[in-house]
Write a protein that holds these residues in place. Structure first.
Motif, mmCIF file in Angstrom:
data_model
loop_
_atom_site.group_PDB
_atom_site.id
_atom_site.type_symbol
_atom_site.label_atom_id
_atom_site.label_comp_id
_atom_site.label_asym_id
_atom_site.label_seq_id
_atom_site.Cartn_x
_atom_site.Cartn_y
_atom_site.Cartn_z
ATOM 1 N N TYR A 128 0.830 -1.211 0.000
ATOM 2 C CA TYR A 128 0.000 0.000 0.000
ATOM 3 C C TYR A 128 0.863 1.260 0.000
ATOM 4 O O TYR A 128 0.594 2.211 -0.730
ATOM 5 N N ASP A 129 1.907 1.254 0.803
ATOM 6 C CA ASP A 129 2.781 2.417 0.885
ATOM 7 C C ASP A 129 3.437 2.697 -0.459
ATOM 8 O O ASP A 129 3.507 3.844 -0.906
ATOM 9 N N PHE A 131 0.627 3.793 -3.084
ATOM 10 C CA PHE A 131 0.141 5.145 -2.807
ATOM 11 C C PHE A 131 1.182 6.179 -3.227
ATOM 12 O O PHE A 131 0.845 7.206 -3.825
ATOM 13 N N GLY A 132 2.455 5.899 -2.937
ATOM 14 C CA GLY A 132 3.508 6.840 -3.314
ATOM 15 C C GLY A 132 3.696 6.952 -4.804
ATOM 16 O O GLY A 132 4.175 7.984 -5.293
ATOM 17 N N THR A 151 4.128 12.899 -2.809
ATOM 18 C CA THR A 151 4.417 13.263 -1.414
ATOM 19 C C THR A 151 5.677 14.101 -1.304
ATOM 20 O O THR A 151 6.088 14.464 -0.209
ATOM 21 N N VAL A 153 -2.326 15.163 2.183
ATOM 22 C CA VAL A 153 -2.013 13.851 1.641
ATOM 23 C C VAL A 153 -1.854 12.810 2.747
ATOM 24 O O VAL A 153 -2.164 11.631 2.546
ATOM 25 N N GLN A 154 -1.405 13.210 3.916
ATOM 26 C CA GLN A 154 -1.292 12.266 5.016
ATOM 27 C C GLN A 154 -2.655 11.760 5.459
ATOM 28 O O GLN A 154 -2.819 10.583 5.790
ATOM 29 N N TYR A 214 -3.840 9.245 2.931
ATOM 30 C CA TYR A 214 -3.112 7.990 3.145
ATOM 31 C C TYR A 214 -3.715 7.210 4.312
ATOM 32 O O TYR A 214 -3.967 6.006 4.218
ATOM 33 N N ARG A 215 -3.975 7.888 5.405
ATOM 34 C CA ARG A 215 -4.553 7.240 6.579
ATOM 35 C C ARG A 215 -5.989 6.794 6.312
ATOM 36 O O ARG A 215 -6.413 5.740 6.779
ATOM 37 N N TRP A 267 -5.966 3.429 4.463
ATOM 38 C CA TRP A 267 -5.634 2.267 5.291
ATOM 39 C C TRP A 267 -6.764 1.932 6.264
ATOM 40 O O TRP A 267 -7.073 0.756 6.482
ATOM 41 N N ILE A 327 1.146 1.202 9.263
ATOM 42 C CA ILE A 327 1.525 2.286 8.355
ATOM 43 C C ILE A 327 2.252 3.395 9.094
ATOM 44 O O ILE A 327 2.543 4.440 8.516
#
Length: 1021
Positions: free
Chosen positions: A166-167, A170-171, A176, A195-196, A199-200, A203, A355
């Protein structure tokens, strides 16, 4: 005991515990009491935990060397966490009642003990081994099964793999790099989040899928599909200013005829998911957002937003205010609360931390670094210590990369666990799913050509067995209200039915190939003996189901779950793995490796465990062992009938599953303990009807002198021809159709051929690390052969590595080699197959004075086993191993034989490493080369075509320069006038496999190479 054999002891013994150590231990006990109070355990639970902690205190602190450089205080924290986790979950009565409300999760325990999750699970096997007796006495021998520690550990591994996936994804989709500037701009505008938060949000939405929808069918493939669906949701809703891509990018998104991009089809292509599965996962995600976040969707085709420009919106839904700043913060709070409520009632791990690499529970180096496996501490270059792994992966190209196009320009990236799972799942979809779910015309012809038509019997058996493995009935705790409960149940049923169909089709496909091969071998189509054998079909069904489960990486159905649910034993399964690999040529490399890994586990220990059907064949092939086998209670229980499996499944599926997942001590399936075998299960009764009086076995009598015929039968295994498959499953006392022996002897011989090959690989690998000479390795190998032949009972209920380690030390003593048991054990710990119990928990049965000489079964360390059991049994063999009159300094070089005894087979020639096909389009293979063969294989005329890692060729300065120059030379880019390029495709895959499988000399290999029709350069001047 004769001179030279010696008594083993572990060198450098630790001094006894001093008074200072006692005071330190008392301080650790006091800290444990403080932990119990801080975590607010109930009074009964606290007292019970304290008793367990004190009982194991001396056991752990008296052997601190087992924990490396860990201090006693650190060991105390590990032991505290282990006790605090186990006791409340195993205790009964008031202690357990007090834990129903306000339960303490594993994450809370680890935080209190200041331990990382990775470190805790890394030490978990050692604590389970050392504390096993204490917990077994208090809570029963199945305490570890009730805790489901292996499932929990596998769950942690998958979560780390999924979080990495996922990381990375997403990147690649969202930028980022300028996060701080964009966050400031968004704060000024007040219209979008940062963006954080996106991202959260992604998840947390994924965790909601795992907890509400992916319950029974929780596995790596379906979770990856869920993550990809969430990526699609984010692509549609995250403001385009945060995008790291352009929808117009033709290398990433392929446009349709209408000029728009089919987003789901493109994501399916990138991540090797099924488009249909992704669409279904999208619908589930939509329902989740509606039910939990109370958002109302609209048809994406009616929405006018720049996020949907150039995207085909057919079938997509859009939530207009989903990721606006105010709505986003509210959604995050709702998702956080929803997960927290579930965590406090039914989950051990707080999966939100995966994460957040800065969390104290995570080891940032292991979780965020380049490692792809959580618990592997062994080098991947030690493949030679695995059994025949080289033969299974000869002709399979590398798995394709995770991403392509502009998202990932490195097309040679190593596959990750997620990409490997998706690749194998794609194989199931492309090669297996399109097949019919009924026997093909050719297979049906074989079924009807038997003495009687058995088509209906075969299909009925397949449905019953696969339904027991993949139950379509919805089970488990249903505490979810609203529409999510029906979604949950629907997903469970759909997942089980799809997996059942995949296993069924694979079973019919491989069964057809086996029938064709057997009919060619026997020159007739009547295969009644094989096709009417109940055990054979169950093994085939279990192997098919295991491949499906391994593909999807299902946490709750890890091996040996398929054995427990089908009434089979490990020895049964070992008889079909090789056949399955041989006749299913399309198997991906990862699945071949999985089957080889299973075969390794079966051969090394599982087939020798109590309750294995190996012993039922062994007492027929070797009647002299019957008394000992019966006294130790090693025989397998009768295999449960199909009616019994179907009855238990239909009546109580919810009660059956936990019982089936627990393997009994004396019986492979506890619930079927009193069921009689079926008529189709030929020769599987506990006691054979006909006693075998002929001594035609692979093994010889322990106290007799083996004949030359018996030695040739035993040791020339490399020349052994594979018998017909039907002889592997026929009644043990039935004559072999090929003649010369009964089927039990054939089965045992084939099994021991594999044991010897596995032992040879491991002896060679360990001997190289210990820097032992080739002659010493020959002696160790011959010693192992003789033990398997003449002292077979040493293997009963033990691990073959225990025999290998003792043989190494015994041979070293006889040959006066300066080798300590401590160094052997230390080097063994570096082997990939090493497990703590191999050297610390060895089964022995000794007479007890308190029980009038009756045998008492217990477990000891390897030193005690060597001195009390191994040496008294094999002492005559060790003394005769090296001929008398040979000087000690000459024993490393003597190639002599005991006078009067037949010559044993020499150490087999083993392949160097697994050759890997590095091109899907061309037949180019790469295999690491050992130094001992380097000079022999590389002739002066062809030396410039090889790059020897660690040693540069004469024309170049370094290995990296070697590789670059060789590539340039092969491509004609070094400025030299080549008459033609080397054509790697003039040799077929089958030719390469045949050449690599031969144990021929280097010179003959070189001659074969020179005869290949390829263009070659002139030798360098």
């Amino acid at each position: 005991m004769s001179p030279g054999v010696g008594v083993a002891h572990m060198e450098d013994p630790k001094p006894p515990i001093s008074s200072a150590d006692e005071r330190g231990a008392d301080g650790i006990v006091a800290r444990f009491a403080d932990l119990c109070k801080g975590l607010a355990f109930g009074g009964n639970t606290e007292r019970e935990a304290m008793n367990v902690f004190k009982e194991g205190k001396n056991l752990f602190f008296a052997s601190v060397t087992s924990f490396g450089s860990r201090s006693p205080e650190e060991i105390g924290r590990y032991w505290s966490a282990f006790v605090l986790y186990c006791v409340p979950r195993l205790s009964t009565g008031e202690a357990q009642e007090s834990q129903k409300e306000g339960r303490i999760t594993l994450c809370q325990i680890l935080r209190a003990c200041d331990l990382a999750i990775v470190d805790f699970f890394h030490k978990l096997p050692l604590f389970s081994l050392k504390a096993g007796r204490i917990l077994s006495d208090l809570y029963g021998s199945d305490w570890d099964k009730r805790l489901e520690l292996k499932e929990l550990q596998e769950n942690v591994t998958q979560l780390i793999d999924l979080s990495k996936f996922y990381d990375k994804a997403f990147g690649e989709f969202f930028s980022t790099t300028n996060m701080r500037r964009k966050d400031q701009d968004s704060a000024a505008s007040g219209s979008v989040g940062n963006v954080q938060d996106f991202y959260r949000f992604g998840w947390l939405l994924f965790l909601a899928l795992r907890t509400h929808v992916f319950t029974h069918c929780k596995n790596l493939v379906i979770c990856t599909n869920g993550l990809v669906s969430i990526l699609a949701i984010l692509i549609l809703h995250v403001p385009i200013g945060f995008r790291n891509f352009s929808v117009k990018d033709m290398s990433l998104f392929v446009k349709q005829s209408n000029g728009r991009v089919n987003l789901l089809a493109c994501l399916s292509e990138i991540y090797h998911t099924s488009e249909d599965d992704l669409k279904r996962s999208m619908e589930v995600t939509y329902s989740l957002i509606i039910d939990i976040l109370k958002k109302n969707p609209c048809c994406a085709s009616r929405c006018k937003t720049e996020n949907l420009d150039h995207i085909d919106t057919e079938g997509l839904k859009f939530f207009e205010d989903l990721l606006e700043e105010k709505s986003l913060q509210s959604s995050l709070e709702i998702l956080e609360k929803d997960y927290s409520d579930l965590l406090n009632t039914k989950y051990e791990l707080d999966e939100r931390i995966f994460i957040n690499t800065e969390d104290s529970l995570l080891d940032a180096e292991n979780v965020s670094g380049g490692t792809t496996r959580l618990f592997s501490t062994k080098s991947n270059l030690d493949d030679l210590a695995s059994p025949a792994r080289w033969a299974a992966s000869l002709l399979t190209p590398h798995s394709p990369p995770l991403l392509n196009g502009s998202l990932n320009c490195n097309s040679k990236i190593a596959p990750t666990p997620v990409s490997a799972a998706m690749t194998t799942a794609k194989w199931l979809r492309d090669f297996i799913s399109p097949l019919h779910s009924k026997p093909s015309a050719e297979l049906e012809h074989f079924l009807t050509s038997c003495d009687q038509d058995i088509t209906s019997t075969v299909t009925r058996r397949a449905n019953i067995i696969l339904e027991a493995i993949f139950p379509s009935s919805s089970f488990g705790e249903r505490s979810i209200s609203g529409s999510l409960q029906s979604v949950n149940m629907t997903e469970d049923v759909a997942w089980a039915q799809e997996r059942k169909m995949e296993a069924l089709k694979l079973y019919y496909k491989v069964l057809r190939e086996i029938c064709l091969a057997e009919s060619r071998f026997l020159n007739h189509n009547n295969l009644t003996s094989l096709l009417s054998n109940e055990r054979f079909h169950r093994c085939m069904l279990a192997c098919s189901a295991e491949l499906v489960l391994a593909t999807h990486k299902t946490v709750i159905l890890m091996f040996p779950a398929v054995l427990d649910r089908t009434g089979l034993t490990a020895f049964d399964m070992s008889r079909v793995i090789e056949t399955f690999i041989r006749y299913e040529e399309s198997l991906p490399r990862e699945l071949k490796r999985h089957l080889n890994s299973l075969e390794e586990r079966l051969l090394e220990s599982m087939a020798w465990e109590r309750g294995s059907s190996l012993y039922n064949s062994l007492i027929v092939a070797r009647p002299a062992l019957a008394a000992e086998i019966n006294s130790l209670g090693l025989l397998a229980e009768p295999m449960p009938s199909l009616d019994a499996i179907g009855m238990h499944h239909d009546n109580s599926i919810a009660d059956l599953l936990p019982e089936l997942s627990q393997k009994a001590v004396t019986c492979p399936v506890v619930i079927f303990k009193h069921i009689t075998p079926t008529a189709d299960d030929r020769g599987d009764a506990r006691s054979p009807k006909r006693p075998c009086t002929e001594n035609r076995s692979l093994f010889v009598q322990c106290n007799s002198t083996p004949t030359r015929k018996e030695h040739m039968l035993t040791f020339n295994y490399l020349k052994f021809k594979t018998p017909p498959l039907q002889s592997k499953f026929a009644s043990p006392s039935q004559p072999n159709p090929a003649g010369g022996e009964i089927c039990a002897e054939t089965v045992i011989r084939v099994f021991c051929n594999k044991i010897l090959k596995l032992a040879a690989i491991r002896i060679k690998s360990l001997g190289e690390k210990l820097q032992l000479s080739q002659q010493i390795l020959e002696y160790v190998y011959r010693m192992f052969q003789q033990i398997l032949c003449q002292r077979t009972s040493l293997f009963f209920n033990r691990h073959i590595d225990q025999i290998i380690l003792c043989s190494l030390y015994g041979v070293a003593k006889v040959c006066h080699v300066d080798l300590t048991f401590k160094s052997i054990v230390n080097y063994y710990k570096t082997q990939p197959q090493c497990k703590p119990h191999v050297v610390k928990n060895i089964f022995v049965a000794v007479p007890s004075a308190n029980r009038n000489g009756r045998m008492v079964q217990e477990y000891v360390n390897i030193i005690t086993f060597y001195n009390q059991i191994f040496i008294p049994s094999v002492k005559p063999l060790l003394v005769e191993l090296v001929p008398a009159g040979v000087a000690a300094e000459d024993k490393n070089h003597a190639d002599s034989q005991v006078p009067g005894s037949p010559k044993l087979s020499s150490f087999p020639n083993l392949p160097d490493m697994s050759p890997k096909k590095v091109s899907a389009a061309h037949n180019v293979y790469v295999s690491p080369l050992r130094q001992t063969k380097m000079d022999a294989l590389i002739s002066p005329s062809s030396r410039s075509f090889y790059a020897c890692i660690g040693e540069s060729t004469h024309a170049y300065r370094s290995p990296s320069s070697d590789l670059t120059a060789i590539n340039n030379r092969l491509n004609g880019g070094d400025g030299r006038n080549l008459k033609g390029r080397i054509n790697f495709d003039v040799v077929s895959d089958s030719v390469v496999a045949r050449i690599l499988g031969k144990n021929s000399s280097a010179s003959s290999d070189a001659r074969a190479t020179t005869n290949l029709p390829m263009k070659r350069e002139e030798p360098d001047p």
